[in-house]
Design an enzyme around this catalytic site. Structure first.
Site, PDB file in Angstrom:
ATOM      1  N   CYS A  47       7.133  -5.365 -17.904  1.00 24.66           N
ATOM      2  CA  CYS A  47       7.916  -4.173 -17.764  1.00 24.66           C
ATOM      3  C   CYS A  47       7.775  -3.036 -18.940  1.00 24.66           C
ATOM      4  O   CYS A  47       8.696  -3.267 -19.934  1.00 24.66           O
ATOM      5  CB  CYS A  47       9.316  -4.326 -17.254  1.00 24.66           C
ATOM      6  SG  CYS A  47      10.266  -2.797 -17.053  1.00 24.66           S
ATOM      7  N   CYS A 104      11.178  -1.290 -19.805  1.00 25.77           N
ATOM      8  CA  CYS A 104      12.192  -1.916 -20.172  1.00 25.77           C
ATOM      9  C   CYS A 104      11.646  -2.349 -21.789  1.00 25.77           C
ATOM     10  O   CYS A 104      12.684  -2.133 -22.535  1.00 25.77           O
ATOM     11  CB  CYS A 104      12.482  -3.248 -19.546  1.00 25.77           C
ATOM     12  SG  CYS A 104      12.262  -3.182 -17.770  1.00 25.77           S
ATOM     13  N   ASP A 105      10.550  -2.499 -21.986  1.00 23.38           N
ATOM     14  CA  ASP A 105      10.141  -3.184 -23.451  1.00 23.38           C
ATOM     15  C   ASP A 105       9.429  -2.364 -24.281  1.00 23.38           C
ATOM     16  O   ASP A 105       9.286  -2.513 -25.380  1.00 23.38           O
ATOM     17  CB  ASP A 105       9.619  -4.537 -23.198  1.00 23.38           C
ATOM     18  CG  ASP A 105      10.473  -5.524 -22.460  1.00 23.38           C
ATOM     19  OD1 ASP A 105      11.889  -5.245 -22.539  1.00 23.38           O
ATOM     20  OD2 ASP A 105      10.047  -6.403 -21.795  1.00 23.38           O
TER      21      ASP A 105
END
Ligand code: NAP
Length: 301
Positions: free
Chosen positions: A129, A132-133
């Protein structure tokens, strides 16, 4: 006993909830973690009608959830472990108990596929992701794997944070949309490696390198990187239903034009279906249709 239980709270399940409740069905929606499904992993959505400016997936997910809740749909957070499809009274077994229903709409969505070489590096430099990261890799060098819409979109997001993105694709043409291809090709931070597959991820405690093999002459090369983002498609979350409902070899559930599975009163919607184009708006459409079919089934039986 519910009229309909919807399993999964992504766009398909949430839309099914809205429609089922408005059809007057006693509706329960069961979601494992957080409503929104893969929308929650998307930074900006530019192709969902009604938003003339990009909207974050998280915001869109919450708008859908609020609509569901305001209509009075019951929402439970629990993992569905098994389903007994027999008879009119179908039973859903969750980690917090058992629920009975006349009809079911399956909308469990899908999860990212793995490359198979991630080993001990998941969460230690390997991610599925970008949204997200990506901020964790500010100023660093990362690799992204895949050639579809997700790989292209997420590479652009990664390039907003990382100093360099190596985009690795196994063929010499991307599968993703032309507009995204153009963005990627024109981004000076993204270096494209066509005709390459990753064969090894290495490092001490954290990812430090990735080895690529040419699909043309089998030669290998090693890239020094700080993280690997894998975007090679998704697999449906249907493992717990194997052998119980008709699905194809890849685990995607088969339905007719009314979203009816091979079991009476059981419908399916969204990314767990065997279809070529996967879009939020199409998942919503499936959910609406599945709710209509569930309502028709309840009236008929
Ligand atoms: P996808 O379209 O299935 O693409 C997967 C990519 O990974 C393909 O390029 C594939 O290569 C590659 N791949 C698969 N297995 C691999 C392996 N073992 N090793 C190396 N590469 C591998 O998946 P996606 O990009 O996640 O998209 C899924 C669906 O969501 C699609 O329908 C897409 O259109 C949709 N989507 C839409 C948007 C949008 O509209 N903005 C955004 C994201 C996703 P090949 O090309 O050689 O098969």
């Amino acid at each position: 006993m519910y009229d309909v239980i919807i399993v999964g709270g992504g766009p398909a399940g949430l839309t099914a909830g809205i429609y089922a409740k408005r059809y007057g069905l006693n509706t329960l929606l069961i979601e494992k973690i957080a409503p929104g499904g893969q929308m929650n992993l998307t930074t900006t959505i530019e192709n969902y009608p009604g938003f003339d400016e990009p909207v974050s997936g998280y915001v869109l997910a919450n708008k859908m959830l609020n609509q569901v809740l305001s209509l009075g749909v019951e929402v439970k957070y629990s993992e569905v472990l098994d389903i007994d499809f027999k008879d009119n009274k179908k039973r859903i077994f969750c980690d917090d108990g058992e629920y009975e229903t006349q009809t079911i709409i399956l909308a469990m969505g899908s999860s990212p596929k793995r490359l198979g070489i991630e080993g001990r590096f998941i969460g230690k430099g390997v991610s599925y992701c970008g949204t997200c990261d990506a901020p964790l890799f500010k100023g660093k060098t990362v690799a992204a794997v895949g050639g579809g819409d997700t790989a292209l979109e997420e590479s652009i997001i990664l390039a907003n944070h990382a100093s360099k993105v190596h985009l690795i694709h196994r063929r010499d043409k991307f599968r993703g949309q032309k507009v995204l291809q153009d963005h990627v090709l024109n981004n000076p931070k993204i270096q494209i490696h066509f005709n390459r597959v990753p064969v090894k991820i290495d490092g001490e405690n954290f990812v430090q390198s990735i080895e690529l093999k040419s699909t043309i002459d089998n030669t290998t090369e090693k890239l020094d990187i700080d993280g690997v983002f894998i975007f090679i498609g998704n697999k449906p979350n249907t493992d717990f239903l194997k052998g119980k409902i008709e699905m194809n070899d890849d685990g995607f559930i088969l339905v007719d034009k009314d979203m009816q599975t091979n079991i009476d009163g059981v419908f399916a919607a969204g990314d767990i279906l065997n279809k070529h184009v996967k879009q939020i708006v199409l998942a919503c459409s499936d959910g609406a249709l599945a709710a209509f079919s569930a309502m028709s089934f309840c009236k008929l039986t």
